[in-house]
Structure formats: C-alpha cells, structure tokens
Motif scaffolding. Structure first.
Motif, short mmCIF file in Angstrom:
data_model
loop_
_atom_site.label_atom_id
_atom_site.label_comp_id
_atom_site.label_asym_id
_atom_site.label_seq_id
_atom_site.Cartn_x
_atom_site.Cartn_y
_atom_site.Cartn_z
N LEU A 259 -1.21 -5.01 -4.84
CA LEU A 259 -0.87 -6.22 -4.89
C LEU A 259 -0.47 -6.95 -3.23
O LEU A 259 -0.91 -8.07 -3.14
N SER A 260 0.06 -6.11 -2.63
CA SER A 260 0.31 -6.94 -1.28
C SER A 260 -0.85 -7.26 -0.36
O SER A 260 -0.75 -8.29 0.45
N GLU B 22 -0.43 0.60 -6.78
CA GLU B 22 -0.45 -0.85 -7.20
C GLU B 22 0.21 -1.75 -6.69
O GLU B 22 -0.34 -3.14 -6.30
N GLN B 23 1.28 -1.37 -5.80
CA GLN B 23 2.12 -2.29 -5.11
C GLN B 23 1.14 -2.60 -3.93
O GLN B 23 1.22 -3.67 -3.20
#
Lengths: 152, 367
Positions: free
Chosen positions: B362-363, B358-359
């Motif tokens: 997002l990034s 997920e990170q």
C-alpha cells in the motif's frame, strides 16, 4: 591372612561347586544316594552382583556391569549351616551347593564328598579349560614382518 | 511436551496381539529356542549383555527373541528386568591376567610372550557370503594342538611398563568403585566412573567416536597393545561367609590400547593408555571403548580438547542407547496439545507477516 584348613576347604569346594554345570552337580549329588535331610533357611533368591574390572587389567577398580547370581542358605538337622552362591538363575544349583557346603563340615561326610563329588568336578573343569586352551593353541601364529626379514 | 491422553485400550491390545503374531512369523517355520539364540547368535547375546549391563545368557537370549532381533530393544528389556532384582554386592575385581584365553593378539609385539593366538575371529575371513550355511548339515569340530600348561598369560602392558616406556594404570585403592546405577553421573567424572558409562554405552556411538579420533578429531595414535578374550572366574565375598569364593565363570573381552606419549618436568615421555572391557566376545566394542577412554583423558594429559570424543559431557551424556532411544522415540507419543499451541503461534506470525506485506504494498502504491 592365615586361614584355618576348614575355611580353605570350604572356599575351594564352594568355588568348584559354583563353577560346575548345575545339571552335572545335581547328577553327582543324586548318585550319592541317601543324604541327611536339611531345612531351607533362605529360599533360593535371585539377585545381582556388580562385576568389577581393573583399568588396564591391573589398576584401579571400576564397575564393569552386573551379573545374575542365585543364593541359598540351609541348615542340616545336625545343625551345620551351608551357603550357596552361583552365577545365573538356577535355584536347584544354589540349594545343592548350600547342602554340600553344610554336609562338608561333618567329619563323617567330608572324605566321601571330596572323592565322589568335588574331585570329579575339579577334573571336569580342568578338562574344559584344557580343551579351550588346546583349541586356541591350534590358532597360534607367527607373523613375519616381510620387509625386514627379507633384508630389504 | 507430552500431555497424557486416555483411551485407545482396545487398539493397543490388538496392536500387542499383532506384534506377538509378527514375532512368531510364519507358523510353518520352526520356532526359535533360547538355546538356539544363545548358541548360534552368541555375539548378539554378548552385545545385549554388555550394553544391558547384565551378564546372563538366558535372559539376553529371551530379550532378543522378545524384541524380534532388535538389539537396542533387547538391551532395554534386560535393563528393565535388572531393576526388579536385589543387589547382593560387588565382586572382587576380575583378574584377567589369569584368563583361560580363547584369543590373544598384540599388534605392537610380534613375538609377544604367550604367542599370537587368533582364536575364533572374522579378521581373516574374506567376507564372502558362505552359501554352504544356507543348507543345514554337520560342521567339522575345531582342531586342537598341544597347549602350554600355563594359566597365566603375560601382559604386554607389564612388559612395556617394566622399562618405564608405558604409564602404569591408576593405582588400586581400598575403596569400592563408584557405581552409576547407585548414584547420578556428576561431571567431571573420574576415570572409573567414565569407564562404567562407556562399558554400558552404545557400540555404534563409541565406534563412531573412536573412528573420529583416528580421522583427526582428537587423534592420539593408537596401537593395540593387546586384545584378549576368554574365561575368567568371578570372586565374591558373601556376607555370611566373610571370605571370597568363586561364584562362576564369565567370558570377557579386554583391550589395552597404547597411545602416543605424554611427559612432564618430573616424568620423562612415555606411552599412554586407554582401556576397554566388554562381556562376551566383543572386540569392536572393547577397542572403541579404549579409544574413547583415552580421548576423554585429554584434560588430564594436558592436551587441547576441541573434538567431540574429548568432550566428557557430550560423550557421557549421549552414550546410553536406552536413554537415547527413549528420548528420540517419545516423539511418537501424542504431542497434540503442544503442537496445537505451536500452530496458534505460527498462524499468528504468518498473519502478522501478511499484514506487514500488505502495508508495504500500500505504501509503495501511495508513493
């Protein structure tokens, strides 16, 4: 190692008696009729003996595996001690061997036991072995190495 | 890891009843007697005695019946029973030279003294199912022929040894052989101890290892110097008597395998040997044992030891089917707690991985 004739006889008898089928020894024993009474010093006991083999049949010994063995010890009322060691778990077999071993040490019984018990068992063991050898002999072969003997 | 559990007594009792019921099978079919197993499934009895490491035809037959023909289970039963018996001592080493042989063959000498005696062998059968056996009926008795009145069968090994072409076996010693049932296996093990391990070892495992050497994993070019099967007396010195007596006769199979040469500065090249010995008639076992015995001598003979059959620790630690069966089959016992902890770990790892994914998403979106 020099042995007294009595030890040599006991060794021979104990071996013949142990190798005999238990039921056959029992039958010959009962056929003797009345025999002196005995007490059981050691109740027939079932245990194990480690069978050793030799490397390549003739070299150093190694443990090949165990076998069941039954042993018994008796004393005749006249004092002689007898021992029985037999392969397997037949307690009657071991006790009868022990009684015959004890009785065989009495001069008044040796000849009769030899004639009526031990000698027949020796003959029967020889016959068993002769039959095994004769059946094996019927399967003896000569292999021909075809190439060489045909000269090609 | 196995954690003890309680309960289930009724289910276990019923399972044992069901097992006994299945063992008996269809009540319309006659029940097997131990004598029938001994007489008509004799080679199964031989295997159970050999790997159960206890010569007793009656006990082995009982074990086979109880195990419903599962020979490894039967071997386990026989091993368990033997622990209940006292040990009277060790026999004198067997004298197989004076065997009353039912079979003796050599594949190294055509005209071996004493002759090639086939005996009862499957070697020359066509491996076609014999439907005559499906029907019951009297079978003919075996033929006989005049036998030479000798009780001594010359050994092929002795013949080659006389000319120095074959290494002699390790010399006899006064000491009693070490015994695996009395002391734990310590490596490196000497040859007698290895042979005891192999004698008890699983036939299938040793067969596969022996086969692997033939296919090149530690090849040592074996020839069957000699195989013999027959009857030998067992001598024993009872403590009360102090002299040796024969306590009975047993059947054994032995294989003396002749292998490629070894030599050194001091010893000219000569054939080397491997040895196998089994209770009853068990040639495949005795041959496989001899191949593996020879393979395990790689170090002693200065050979490179890169193959499984030459690895003492690998072979000796995994040859026993009672140990192997126990450790594999213990996996069926409840491992609930163990597995729960693994579940916790794998859920945590998955959650972490999910968070990382997920990170990353997002990034990437932010860029």
């Amino acid at each position: 190692m020099s042995e007294t004739p009595s030890i040599e006889r006991r060794r021979r008898w104990l071996s013949v008696l142990a190798r005999a089928p238990g039921a056959r020894l029992q039958a010959l024993w009962y056929a003797l009729g009345a025999t002196p009474s005995h007490i059981v010093l050691r109740r027939p006991e079932i245990g194990l003996v480690m069978v050793q083999g030799r490397i390549s049949g003739t070299g150093a010994a190694f443990c090949a595996g165990e076998m069941t063995v039954t042993r018994a010890a008796v004393r005749l009322d006249s004092g002689e001690l007898g021992f029985g060691y037999v392969r397997g778990r037949d307690t009657h077999h071991a006790e009868t061997v022990a009684v015959v071993d004890a009785l065989g040490q009495r001069a008044d019984w040796t000849a009769r036991l030899e004639a009526e018990l031990v000698a027949p068992l020796v003959r029967e063991a020889e016959a068993r072995h002769r039959l095994i050898a004769a059946r094996a002999a019927a399967t003896k072969v000569d292999f021909f190495t075809v190439a060489r003997e045909a000269g090609t | 890891m196995y954690v003890a559990v309680k309960g289930g007594e009724t289910a276990i009792a019923h399972s044992l009843e069901l097992l006994a019921d299945k063992r008996r099978g269809d009540r319309e079919v006659a029940e097997l007697s131990l004598e029938q197993i001994d007489q008509q499934l004799g080679l199964a009895v031989d295997r159970v005695m050999t790997e159960g490491s206890c010569y007793d035809r009656g006990l082995a037959s009982l074990a086979i019946k109880q195990a419903r023909g599962d020979l490894i289970e039967a071997i386990f039963l026989l091993r368990a029973y033997r622990t209940t018996l006292p040990r009277f001592g060790a026999s004198e080493p067997l004298d197989t030279t004076h065997m009353v042989a039912e079979r003796r063959i050599s594949s190294t000498f055509k005209d071996v003294p004493g002759g090639q005696v086939l005996g009862p062998t499957y070697d020359y059968t066509h491996r076609l199912l014999d439907f005559a056996l499906a029907a019951s009926g009297e079978r003919p008795s075996a033929a006989t022929a005049p036998a030479e009145p000798t009780d001594r069968l010359p050994r092929v090994g002795d013949i080659l040894q006389r000319d120095g072409l074959l290494e002699p076996p390790p010399a006899r010693t006064a000491a009693e052989a070490q015994d695996l049932t009395r002391q734990p296996l310590v490596l490196p093990a000497d040859r007698p101890l290895r042979l005891q391990n192999l004698a008890r070892g699983d036939e299938g495992f040793l067969l596969a290892l022996g086969y692997s050497t033939q296919r090149g994993y530690g090849n040592n070019h074996p020839f069957v110097g000699e195989i013999r099967y027959g009857h030998v007396p067992v001598s024993f010195v009872p403590e009360e008597l102090g002299f040796a007596i024969e306590i009975g006769e047993i059947e054994v199979t032995e294989c003396d395998m002749v292998n490629q040469f070894a030599g050194s500065h001091d010893v000219p090249p000569q054939f080397t040997r491997g040895y196998g010995l089994a209770f009853g008639h068990a040639e495949r076992k005795a041959m496989a044992m001899a191949l593996v015995d020879r393979a395990l001598r790689a170090g002693e003979l200065g050979e490179a030891a890169n193959s499984p059959a030459q690895d003492e620790e690998f072979v000796l630690a995994h040859s026993d089917n009672v140990e192997g069966s126990g450790f594999v089959q213990h996996l069926k016992l409840p491992h609930y707690v163990d597995f729960q902890s693994e579940l916790v770990v794998v859920r945590a790892l998955r959650a972490e991985a999910e968070k990382r994914r997920e990170q990353t998403v997002l990034s990437q979106a932010a860029e």
